[in-house]
Design a protein around this motif. Structure first.
Motif, short mmCIF file in Angstrom:
data_model
loop_
_atom_site.label_atom_id
_atom_site.label_comp_id
_atom_site.label_asym_id
_atom_site.label_seq_id
_atom_site.Cartn_x
_atom_site.Cartn_y
_atom_site.Cartn_z
N GLY A 25 -12.57 -4.84 -1.35
CA GLY A 25 -13.13 -3.74 0.48
C GLY A 25 -11.69 -2.88 0.57
O GLY A 25 -12.01 -1.82 1.36
N GLU A 26 -10.58 -2.87 0.51
CA GLU A 26 -9.85 -1.52 0.66
C GLU A 26 -10.41 -0.46 -0.33
O GLU A 26 -10.06 0.42 0.31
N LEU A 27 -10.84 -0.84 -1.94
CA LEU A 27 -11.38 0.46 -2.37
C LEU A 27 -12.27 0.83 -2.15
O LEU A 27 -12.62 2.02 -2.14
N GLN A 28 -12.81 0.53 -0.75
CA GLN A 28 -14.43 0.35 -0.51
C GLN A 28 -14.39 1.84 0.78
O GLN A 28 -14.92 2.10 1.47
N HIS A 29 -13.28 1.42 1.54
CA HIS A 29 -12.95 2.16 2.57
C HIS A 29 -12.87 3.86 2.39
O HIS A 29 -12.96 4.14 1.55
N GLU A 30 -13.92 4.53 2.77
CA GLU A 30 -13.89 5.80 2.85
C GLU A 30 -12.32 6.84 2.85
O GLU A 30 -12.49 7.78 1.53
N GLU A 31 -11.83 6.49 3.24
CA GLU A 31 -9.69 6.71 2.49
C GLU A 31 -9.33 5.61 1.80
O GLU A 31 -8.38 5.03 3.14
N PRO A 32 -9.50 5.19 0.89
CA PRO A 32 -8.30 4.42 0.34
C PRO A 32 -7.00 4.63 0.41
O PRO A 32 -6.52 5.21 0.60
N ASP A 33 -6.25 3.08 1.11
CA ASP A 33 -4.73 3.40 0.50
C ASP A 33 -4.67 2.52 -0.71
O ASP A 33 -4.88 1.49 -0.62
N LEU A 34 -4.35 3.32 -1.72
CA LEU A 34 -3.60 3.00 -3.00
C LEU A 34 -2.53 2.26 -2.83
O LEU A 34 -2.27 1.43 -3.83
N GLN A 35 -1.54 2.54 -1.47
CA GLN A 35 -0.69 1.60 -1.57
C GLN A 35 -0.89 0.05 -2.11
O GLN A 35 -0.32 -0.56 -2.15
N ARG A 36 -1.80 -0.11 -0.64
CA ARG A 36 -2.46 -0.91 0.03
C ARG A 36 -2.78 -2.10 -1.81
O ARG A 36 -2.48 -2.88 -1.33
N VAL A 37 -3.77 -1.11 -2.54
CA VAL A 37 -4.56 -2.09 -3.75
C VAL A 37 -2.77 -2.14 -4.69
O VAL A 37 -3.97 -3.84 -5.28
N ASN A 38 -2.34 -1.21 -4.56
CA ASN A 38 -1.45 -2.20 -5.58
C ASN A 38 -0.56 -3.28 -5.10
O ASN A 38 0.28 -3.71 -6.25
N ARG A 39 -0.38 -3.40 -3.37
CA ARG A 39 0.45 -4.04 -3.47
C ARG A 39 -0.36 -5.50 -3.20
O ARG A 39 -0.22 -6.39 -3.81
N LEU A 41 -2.52 -5.97 -5.94
CA LEU A 41 -2.83 -6.13 -6.96
C LEU A 41 -1.54 -7.09 -7.83
O LEU A 41 -1.62 -8.51 -8.48
N SER A 42 -0.57 -6.51 -7.47
CA SER A 42 0.77 -7.05 -7.56
C SER A 42 1.31 -8.50 -7.37
O SER A 42 1.60 -8.88 -7.78
N GLY A 43 0.54 -8.84 -6.02
CA GLY A 43 0.61 -9.89 -6.11
C GLY A 43 -0.37 -10.73 -7.15
O GLY A 43 -0.01 -12.56 -6.49
N GLU A 44 -1.10 -10.98 -8.21
CA GLU A 44 -1.91 -11.57 -7.86
C GLU A 44 -1.47 -11.30 -9.36
O GLU A 44 -2.06 -10.17 -10.50
N VAL A 45 -0.60 -12.00 -9.76
CA VAL A 45 0.50 -11.90 -11.73
C VAL A 45 -0.95 -11.56 -13.04
O VAL A 45 -0.83 -11.17 -13.44
N LEU A 85 -12.56 -1.82 -13.30
CA LEU A 85 -11.05 -2.71 -14.61
C LEU A 85 -10.89 -3.83 -13.51
O LEU A 85 -10.58 -4.46 -14.45
N VAL A 86 -10.64 -3.77 -12.63
CA VAL A 86 -10.08 -4.21 -11.23
C VAL A 86 -11.65 -6.08 -11.65
O VAL A 86 -11.30 -6.94 -11.12
N GLN A 87 -12.55 -5.69 -11.27
CA GLN A 87 -13.61 -6.70 -11.56
C GLN A 87 -13.20 -7.26 -12.53
O GLN A 87 -14.15 -8.48 -13.38
N ALA A 88 -13.51 -6.32 -13.67
CA ALA A 88 -13.15 -6.67 -15.32
C ALA A 88 -11.98 -7.95 -15.57
O ALA A 88 -12.21 -8.46 -16.30
#
Length: 273
Positions: A25-39, A41-45, A85-88
């Motif tokens: 959902g974050e990656l689909q935004h017109e201007e994704p917040d990569l820091q939020r994506v990283n956070r 992802l980091s919460g899912e070990v 790769l997140v999906q994969a």
């Protein structure tokens, strides 16, 4: 079981995990917040471990350096490749255990196909990330069929070494794992050209644009020939020269070479599961 019945059984085709939904959902935004994506992802070990394993398996890094953090991985991959790769990476968790299947062996073979597909995409100047992901997912339909029909004769042999699996499934059931795998990939919102590559991986000439399906066909042939060669009967006489020529592959003979890639060791596949 008919194909439409299998595809209608929601319990058989795993749903996209909520954590992955949030990241996508974050990656689909017109201007994704990569820091939020990283956070996120980091919460899912578990997802992070599989993502980093895939990034390093695909050899996206330069100079032989391994990628060790989510931040380094997403910065290097870019948004589109990160999404794929997140999906994969989530697929490994979706198929944690399938009755009668050695999952480490299944993913070891799938990673081999993915690596060969990526190397071919590099040579042909195609999307390497898409090719890698298509190779990784190419056999997921077989897992779904195994869960739905565990006693079906055409699903009993080991996937990696069964050179006649597609034909046997079509003859016995009227459909085969590429169709089921394509339905899975579509449900998980993978790109249309990746879905089509999986759908037509065994019959690339039937695809409107056979580029990626042909590439996947060749990668599967090469990886399975390697598997069969372990038993001493690799089908080198059946090399698909026509498929290679159709997509302009100049060095198709290298697919016969046992050193076409660095073959995936079991511990690498085990980390993915």
């Amino acid at each position: 079981m008919k194909l439409e019945d299998l595809l209608a059984a929601d319990a058989l085709i795993p749903s996209l995990p909520e954590a992955v939904n949030r990241i996508l959902g974050e990656l689909q935004h017109e201007e994704p917040d990569l820091q939020r994506v990283n956070r996120l992802l980091s919460g899912e070990v578990g997802l992070t471990v599989r993502l980093l394993r895939l990034v390093n398996s695909a050899r996206y890094s330069t100079g032989g350096q391994r990628i060790g953090t989510v931040e380094a991985a997403t910065a290097m991959l870019g948004l589109n490749a990160t999404r794929q790769l997140v999906q994969a990476a989530a697929v490994g968790a979706a198929f944690r255990g399938v009755p009668g299947v050695d999952m480490t062996e299944f993913w070891r073979h799938s990673l081999d196909v993915a690596k060969i597909a990526q190397s071919l995409a590099e040579e042909l100047r195609l999307d390497q990330g898409l090719a890698f992901t298509a190779g990784l997912l190419h056999g997921t339909g077989d897992l779904i069929m195994k869960m739905a029909m565990p006693d079906c004769a055409c699903l009993r042999p080991a996937f990696a070494a069964d050179d006649g699996r597609y034909e046997a499934q079509v003859a016995e059931l009227g459909f085969a794992y590429p169709e089921v795998g394509a339905a899975f990939a579509a449900r998980w919102l993978f790109p249309d050209n990746l879905v089509e590559a999986i759908r037509f991986q065994c019959e690339p000439r039937e695809c409107a644009d056979p580029t990626y399906s042909s590439l996947l066909y060749l990668a599967c042939w090469s990886a399975r020939a390697h598997e069969l060669d372990i038993e001493g009967n690799a089908p080198h006489g059946d090399f698909p020269q026509g498929v290679a020529q159709a997509i302009g592959l100049s060095d198709a003979e290298r697919l016969r070479d046992d050193k076409v890639i660095a073959w995936t060791p079991p511990d690498e596949a085990r980390d993915f599961t």
